[in-house]
Design an enzyme around this catalytic site. Structure first.
Site, PDB file in Angstrom:
ATOM      1  N   HIS A 129       0.869  -1.175   0.000  1.00  0.00           N
ATOM      2  CA  HIS A 129       0.000   0.000   0.000  1.00  0.00           C
ATOM      3  C   HIS A 129       0.913   1.234   0.000  1.00  0.00           C
ATOM      4  O   HIS A 129       2.023   1.178   0.523  1.00  0.00           O
ATOM      5  CB  HIS A 129      -0.838  -0.052   1.286  1.00  0.00           C
ATOM      6  CG  HIS A 129      -1.912   0.971   1.397  1.00  0.00           C
ATOM      7  ND1 HIS A 129      -1.664   2.255   1.822  1.00  0.00           N
ATOM      8  CD2 HIS A 129      -3.242   0.903   1.173  1.00  0.00           C
ATOM      9  CE1 HIS A 129      -2.804   2.930   1.857  1.00  0.00           C
ATOM     10  NE2 HIS A 129      -3.785   2.137   1.464  1.00  0.00           N
ATOM     11  N   ASP A 206       3.009  -4.576   8.162  1.00  0.00           N
ATOM     12  CA  ASP A 206       1.772  -3.824   7.992  1.00  0.00           C
ATOM     13  C   ASP A 206       0.632  -4.833   8.102  1.00  0.00           C
ATOM     14  O   ASP A 206       0.392  -5.628   7.193  1.00  0.00           O
ATOM     15  CB  ASP A 206       1.801  -3.146   6.612  1.00  0.00           C
ATOM     16  CG  ASP A 206       0.437  -2.636   6.167  1.00  0.00           C
ATOM     17  OD1 ASP A 206      -0.564  -2.844   6.883  1.00  0.00           O
ATOM     18  OD2 ASP A 206       0.368  -2.029   5.083  1.00  0.00           O
ATOM     19  N   GLN A 209      -4.569  -5.484   6.805  1.00  0.00           N
ATOM     20  CA  GLN A 209      -5.552  -6.443   6.267  1.00  0.00           C
ATOM     21  C   GLN A 209      -5.544  -7.767   7.022  1.00  0.00           C
ATOM     22  O   GLN A 209      -6.197  -8.727   6.600  1.00  0.00           O
ATOM     23  CB  GLN A 209      -5.274  -6.692   4.771  1.00  0.00           C
ATOM     24  CG  GLN A 209      -5.456  -5.456   3.909  1.00  0.00           C
ATOM     25  CD  GLN A 209      -6.885  -4.909   3.946  1.00  0.00           C
ATOM     26  OE1 GLN A 209      -7.847  -5.652   4.158  1.00  0.00           O
ATOM     27  NE2 GLN A 209      -7.032  -3.610   3.757  1.00  0.00           N
ATOM     28  N   LYS A 232     -10.376  -1.172  10.335  1.00  0.00           N
ATOM     29  CA  LYS A 232     -10.465  -2.324   9.442  1.00  0.00           C
ATOM     30  C   LYS A 232     -10.805  -3.591  10.220  1.00  0.00           C
ATOM     31  O   LYS A 232     -10.842  -4.688   9.676  1.00  0.00           O
ATOM     32  CB  LYS A 232      -9.159  -2.502   8.671  1.00  0.00           C
ATOM     33  CG  LYS A 232      -8.916  -1.358   7.690  1.00  0.00           C
ATOM     34  CD  LYS A 232      -7.740  -1.623   6.812  1.00  0.00           C
ATOM     35  CE  LYS A 232      -7.225  -0.382   6.134  1.00  0.00           C
ATOM     36  NZ  LYS A 232      -8.012   0.005   4.959  1.00  0.00           N
ATOM     37  N   CYS A 370      -4.764   2.314  -3.713  1.00  0.00           N
ATOM     38  CA  CYS A 370      -3.528   2.858  -3.097  1.00  0.00           C
ATOM     39  C   CYS A 370      -2.347   1.922  -3.295  1.00  0.00           C
ATOM     40  O   CYS A 370      -1.469   1.815  -2.427  1.00  0.00           O
ATOM     41  CB  CYS A 370      -3.715   3.157  -1.609  1.00  0.00           C
ATOM     42  SG  CYS A 370      -4.886   4.450  -1.289  1.00  0.00           S
TER      43      CYS A 370
END
Ligand code: PMP
Length: 412
Positions: A129, A206, A209, A232, A370
């Site tokens: 991202h 990261d 997700q 999220k 993104c």
């Protein structure tokens, strides 16, 4: 809508906890498939925000009055839950931030600025991202360091052999996602972390997700940093978590200066507060951090394993049905995926598909998500992305498929 009871999750009961789902959009029942952008919030999270502002709004940590103590306890309770949620070894390793973007920027501008020198190398992946690309580019520019990129294979998996060849004594940081927001690919982060550690690099994960879908055990992973966004994972916007190993956080300079992050201030010198407060300057986002605790409880009560199994069932069902439609090409067919289905349709712009689906009440995301370099890699402008959460159903997937079928036939 008659939602099924699937496995041990009662999807109908789960849906009842999400008021936003029960509405018509453009005259059709809302089908919300934009969960990778942000998930909807259960009543427990919404009520936590209302209860906080109605009942005990107060600034935290320094107050000795009852409301301040209550607010401080609720805020710190979230830290306690967050520690358990990712199995950190100490609450001092949990820093509240705005989200993954701020978490990565914090690491780049503190750890990065302090320890990266000219000629050092930072490795990211082609699946990242923009928020896991740009902060590292900015750091490299400032320090004359070099950004290297792990290539992506045709199916959307990372080329791990190429990654291992990129590693050298010059590699100081490796920063990759746990799962890709554009393609759904789940990356083998344990293998990546171990390989990076073998050459002495630190690893940033990261987890944007992953938070709502995958088990996260930072001790087992041996991850140096791990980043999460509350919004999220059924929580509010504006709150997130940066996990960092204590020994790394201790040696990093602070991120922002101000109240809370200090021990003592004189005009000559300031001494900094202990972890985690050293990194939490100013009044934090109290209400949203308090509500994040309820999002964590929501996930814990359902069980990540159950959520993952149900979402996998939805993904398999959707993949089969959507890929059978005329002119559809799936983008991202990794063996291991979170519940993200990205695709392109021959001769129809993703934006047009998104608009026509919206007219039928179906919310999907279209565009580059993104991840422009990833789209460039596949030679496309963008995809249509349907991403599923635990409150979605196969009937909703049928609505998507029916809508897509009509659009494709109408446009061709
Ligand atoms: N990384 C990934 C993989 C994401 O999906 C997102 C959000 N789309 C981010 C980082 C940025 O998260 P946030 O906007 O919550 O800071």
């Amino acid at each position: 809508m008659n939602a099924p009871v699937t496995g041990i999750l009662n999807i109908e009961q789960i849906r009842e906890q999400f008021p936003v789902l029960h509405q018509q959009v453009n005259g059709k029942p809302l089908v919300y498939f934009d969960n990778a952008a942000t998930s909807q919030k259960p009543l427990s999270v919404i009520n936590a925000l209302v209860d906080y502002y109605k009942g005990y709004n107060a600034n935290i940590h320094r107050g000795i009055h009852t409301l301040a103590e209550k607010a401080t306890k609720a805020f710190e309770d979230t830290r306690h839950s967050a520690k358990a949620f990712i199995n950190a070894s100490s609450e001092q390793e949990i820093i509240f931030v705005r989200g993954v973007t701020e978490a990565i920027n914090l690491v780049a501008s503190t750890y990065g600025r302090a320890f990266i020198k000219a000629g050092d190398e930072i490795i990211i992946s082609g699946l990242e991202h923009h928020s896991n690309i740009v902060p590292w580019q900015m750091l490299c520019e400032e320090k004359q360091a070099i950004l290297k990129v792990i290539p992506v294979l045709e199916n959307g998996e990372l080329d791990l052999d190429a990654f291992k060849k990129l590693l050298s004594s010059k590699t100081k940081i490796v920063s990759v996602n746990h799962a890709s927001n554009s393609l759904g690919t789940i990356n083998p982060i344990k293998e990546i972390i171990d390989a990076a550690h073998d050459i002495g690099a630190v690893v940033v994960i990261d987890g944007a997700q992953a938070g709502a879908h995958l088990e996260i055990d930072v001790q087992e992973l041996n991850s140096d940093f791990y980043c999460l966004s509350a919004h999220k994972m059924y929580g509010p916007t504006g709150a997130g978590i940066l996990y960092g190993k204590k020994e790394l956080l201790e040696k990093m300079p602070p991120y922002q200066g101000g109240g809370e992050m200090i021990k003592e201030v004189t005009f000559e010198k300031t001494t900094y507060n202990d972890l985690p407060y050293k990194f939490e300057a100013g009044t934090p986002n109290i209400a949203d951090v308090v509500a994040l605790n309820f999002a964590i409880q929501f996930i814990n009560q359902l069980g990540k394993e159950n959520i993952g199994a149900y979402e996998h069932e939805l993904l398999t069902y959707a993949t089969e049905k959507v890929s059978a439609l005329k002119g559809v090409k799936l983008i991202g067919t990794a063996k291991s995926k979170v519940s993200v289905l990205s695709f392109a349709v021959d001769g129809i712009h993703p934006f047009d598909i998104g608009q026509m689906l919206d007219a039928r009440g179906v919310a999907v995301r279209t565009g580059h998500h993104c991840t422009q370099p990833l789209m460039d890699h596949f030679g496309i402008e963008g995809t249509v992305r349907a991403s599923f959460a635990v409150y979605n159903t196969k009937q909703e997937i049928d609505s998507l498929v029916e809508g897509l079928d009509r659009i494709i036939n109408f446009m061709s």
